[in-house]
Design a protein around this motif. Structure first.
Motif, mmCIF file in Angstrom:
data_model
loop_
_atom_site.group_PDB
_atom_site.id
_atom_site.type_symbol
_atom_site.label_atom_id
_atom_site.label_comp_id
_atom_site.label_asym_id
_atom_site.label_seq_id
_atom_site.Cartn_x
_atom_site.Cartn_y
_atom_site.Cartn_z
ATOM 1 N N CYS B 199 0.813 -1.220 0.000
ATOM 2 C CA CYS B 199 0.000 0.000 0.000
ATOM 3 C C CYS B 199 0.842 1.264 0.000
ATOM 4 O O CYS B 199 0.362 2.324 -0.409
ATOM 5 C CB CYS B 199 -0.949 0.010 1.192
ATOM 6 N N ALA B 200 2.096 1.152 0.431
ATOM 7 C CA ALA B 200 2.980 2.315 0.480
ATOM 8 C C ALA B 200 3.691 2.562 -0.855
ATOM 9 O O ALA B 200 4.305 3.605 -1.050
ATOM 10 C CB ALA B 200 4.010 2.138 1.586
ATOM 11 N N GLU B 201 3.596 1.603 -1.765
ATOM 12 C CA GLU B 201 4.284 1.721 -3.049
ATOM 13 C C GLU B 201 3.748 2.873 -3.884
ATOM 14 O O GLU B 201 2.534 3.091 -3.969
ATOM 15 C CB GLU B 201 4.113 0.431 -3.863
ATOM 16 N N GLU B 202 4.663 3.556 -4.527
ATOM 17 C CA GLU B 202 4.316 4.690 -5.380
ATOM 18 C C GLU B 202 3.292 4.307 -6.449
ATOM 19 O O GLU B 202 2.328 5.035 -6.687
ATOM 20 C CB GLU B 202 5.614 5.181 -6.047
ATOM 21 N N ALA B 203 3.498 3.164 -7.065
ATOM 22 C CA ALA B 203 2.624 2.728 -8.157
ATOM 23 C C ALA B 203 1.212 2.378 -7.672
ATOM 24 O O ALA B 203 0.284 2.263 -8.466
ATOM 25 C CB ALA B 203 3.239 1.529 -8.860
ATOM 26 N N VAL B 204 1.082 2.203 -6.363
ATOM 27 C CA VAL B 204 -0.186 1.735 -5.792
ATOM 28 C C VAL B 204 -0.957 2.850 -5.099
ATOM 29 O O VAL B 204 -2.185 2.929 -5.177
ATOM 30 C CB VAL B 204 0.086 0.601 -4.762
ATOM 31 N N LYS B 205 -0.220 3.731 -4.418
ATOM 32 C CA LYS B 205 -0.828 4.741 -3.538
ATOM 33 C C LYS B 205 -1.978 5.506 -4.185
ATOM 34 O O LYS B 205 -3.041 5.656 -3.604
ATOM 35 C CB LYS B 205 0.240 5.750 -3.092
ATOM 36 N N GLY B 206 -1.761 5.999 -5.390
ATOM 37 C CA GLY B 206 -2.772 6.852 -6.016
ATOM 38 C C GLY B 206 -4.033 6.113 -6.449
ATOM 39 O O GLY B 206 -5.069 6.738 -6.688
ATOM 40 N N VAL B 207 -3.963 4.797 -6.544
ATOM 41 C CA VAL B 207 -5.118 4.061 -7.082
ATOM 42 C C VAL B 207 -5.794 3.161 -6.044
ATOM 43 O O VAL B 207 -6.830 2.574 -6.320
ATOM 44 C CB VAL B 207 -4.740 3.235 -8.330
ATOM 45 N N MET B 208 -5.228 3.077 -4.838
ATOM 46 C CA MET B 208 -5.846 2.273 -3.778
ATOM 47 C C MET B 208 -6.950 3.103 -3.130
ATOM 48 O O MET B 208 -6.676 4.200 -2.650
ATOM 49 C CB MET B 208 -4.777 1.885 -2.745
ATOM 50 N N PRO B 209 -8.188 2.622 -3.114
ATOM 51 C CA PRO B 209 -9.256 3.431 -2.507
ATOM 52 C C PRO B 209 -9.058 3.580 -1.006
ATOM 53 O O PRO B 209 -8.490 2.709 -0.357
ATOM 54 C CB PRO B 209 -10.527 2.624 -2.782
ATOM 55 N N GLU B 210 -9.557 4.691 -0.459
ATOM 56 C CA GLU B 210 -9.529 4.867 0.992
ATOM 57 C C GLU B 210 -10.533 3.926 1.620
ATOM 58 O O GLU B 210 -11.659 3.807 1.123
ATOM 59 C CB GLU B 210 -9.914 6.299 1.347
ATOM 60 N N THR B 211 -10.139 3.305 2.706
ATOM 61 C CA THR B 211 -10.992 2.295 3.337
ATOM 62 C C THR B 211 -12.369 2.845 3.711
ATOM 63 O O THR B 211 -13.387 2.201 3.467
ATOM 64 C CB THR B 211 -10.301 1.713 4.589
ATOM 65 N N ASP B 212 -12.414 4.038 4.290
ATOM 66 C CA ASP B 212 -13.710 4.586 4.742
ATOM 67 C C ASP B 212 -14.650 4.858 3.582
ATOM 68 O O ASP B 212 -15.860 4.598 3.667
ATOM 69 C CB ASP B 212 -13.495 5.866 5.560
ATOM 70 N N LYS B 213 -14.077 5.378 2.500
ATOM 71 C CA LYS B 213 -14.904 5.665 1.321
ATOM 72 C C LYS B 213 -15.448 4.350 0.753
ATOM 73 O O LYS B 213 -16.618 4.246 0.371
ATOM 74 C CB LYS B 213 -14.031 6.385 0.280
#
Lengths: 227, 232
Positions: B199-213
């Motif tokens: 989840c901390a990876e640059e390639a992943v961060k922008g596309v991982m949805p926020e848990t609450d949303k």
């Protein structure tokens, strides 16, 4: 636990009526590879099978130098990648990435749609049966459309999707009988393609007699009490 | 940055399958246009580009549509070959990676999803048991495939990391809704550490949805599904 598998070489664990196992045979024969074929009786699976495929407990399993590979389409790709075409001999999957993606798509479609609908043809009755019949024909027509005027799904050369689908050919007679279908009449281009594929030694060797498949199904239904 | 060759992804923010395509493109440093799918009703573009399944994601490249997330990831890997290989190099490792990705999609995830639709404690207990059995298998697979590295792919994030990692937001949502700790740090230390790393990876961060949303979205979706199934 002693291993009854050779340290080197190829072993294919399969079951003669399994379209998935048939794929493995075709692939190995196409590549001209030496292998040991081991028949599994699915009502009484061997300890070796259960050890090699503990999660799914299914055939086929290809064992290469003692290491198992499971899932027929994964096996096809493994064989293709490990023994790539040499001296101009083409590979199962085409070279172009887009063409490869399409081949993978249709092979996956065959397993999602054809297998499922085909199975329901002999398992279901009434409305569910009618639904299965409709889905089966629709899926096969889509595949026939994908074949188009090409000699093979792979174009000029026999390839990945051809192997993936022709493995079902021995079951077509059974689908006809249980589904009340006439595939020869409804899918003439596809059935011509089946004939073409059967001219290949690998395919004619791998495909059992369709009548034997139907007998197998009858005994399977009896064993599981399916009417 | 790779020159823009008219690469587009048709998808939606909450789909783990769409995320796979985006992570792969990010790893390859390929610019792409993200087209948000309308979903209800499905857009003309979706129906035209994926007539067989009518599902997202669809990747467009040079005008060609490619469907099915894992097929898309392999396409991306085979097209942009000079940066960050995604599939392992060795055919046997590839077979193993493909096997586990298929297991996650065809066996494990469908089981986990049953939890929200379970009606009794017994049903929930069965799903929970199967879920944990699967995580245990994946914890072991991590060690076999990773060969001591930080990723299923070994030293670099690869195919199987993408395949499983794309589910992490949904796993967290299931944990919140069920009270089950699926990625339990005591029981599954490798996977738990891997999840944070992913989840901390640059390639992943922008596309991982926020848990609450995602939690909000999931609650609404489940309510709709339950209403539909009880209306039958």
């Amino acid at each position: 636990m002693g291993s009854d598998l050779p340290e080197k070489g190829l072993v294919l664990l399969s079951s003669w009526p399994s379209m998935f196992g048939i794929r493995g045979v075709i692939a190995l024969e196409e590549k001209g590879l030496e292998y040991e074929y081991r028949e599994e009786h699915l009502g009484n699976k061997s300890a070796t099978l259960l050890r090699l495929n503990p999660i799914h407990k299914k055939v086929p399993v290809l064992v290469h130098d003692g290491r198992p590979i499971c899932e027929s389409l994964i096996i096809l790709q493994y064989i293709d990648e490990t023994w790539p075409g040499a001296d101009g001999a083409p590979c199962f999957l085409p070279a172009d990435p887009f063409a490869r993606s399409q081949a993978r798509f249709w092979a996956d479609f065959i397993d999602k749609k054809v297998y499922d609908a085909g199975t329901r043809l002999w398992k279901m009755k009434g409305e569910e049966h009618a639904e299965a019949k409709k889905e089966f024909i629709e899926s096969m027509k889509l595949l026939e459309g994908e074949l188009g005027e090409k000699p093979y799904f792979g174009g000029e050369t026999f390839g990945f999707v051809d192997i993936a689908l022709v493995s079902y050919a021995c079951w077509f007679h059974t689908y006809d009988v249980t589904g009340g279908l006439n595939m020869e009449a409804e899918l003439p281009k596809l059935m011509a393609w089946v004939k073409r594929c059967k001219e290949r030694e690998s395919v004619s060797k791998a495909l059992p007699d369709p009548l034997k498949i139907y007998d197998f199904l009858l005994s399977l239904k009896k064993r599981y009490g399916i009417e | 940055m790779a020159e823009s060759e008219d690469v587009k992804v048709l998808g939606a923010w909450m789909s783990p399958f769409v995320m796979r395509a985006r992570i792969a493109l990010n790893l390859k440093k390929v610019d792409y246009e993200f087209i948000a799918e309308t979903m209800h009703p499905k857009s003309e573009l979706l129906l035209k580009s994926n007539p067989v399944y009518k599902k997202i994601p669809v990747l467009f490249h040079k005008g060609n549509p490619i469907c099915e997330s894992l097929i898309i990831v392999q396409y991306i890997d085979e097209t942009w070959t000079s940066v960050h290989p995604i599939l392992p190099a060795d055919p046997y490792d590839r077979a193993i990676a493909r096997f586990w990705a298929a297991y996650i999609d065809d066996t494990w995830n469908p089981e986990v999803r049953k939890y929200s639709m379970a009606n009794t404690d017994e049903e929930r207990a069965v799903v929970a048991e199967k879920t944990f059995a699967g995580v245990q298998l994946l914890e072991e697979a991590f060690q076999t495939c990773g060969k001591g590295g930080n990723w299923f792919g070994g030293d670099a994030l690869g195919y199987l990391d993408i395949a499983l990692g794309s589910y992490l937001a949904w796993i967290r949502v299931t944990e919140k809704m069920s009270g089950l700790k699926i990625l339990d740090g005591d029981k599954f230390p490798q996977l738990t550490a891997w999840a944070d790393r992913f989840c901390a990876e640059e390639a992943v961060k922008g596309v991982m949805p926020e848990t609450d949303k995602l939690l909000e979205f999931a609650a609404a979706m489940i309510a709709r599904m339950k209403a539909a199934s009880s209306a039958k």
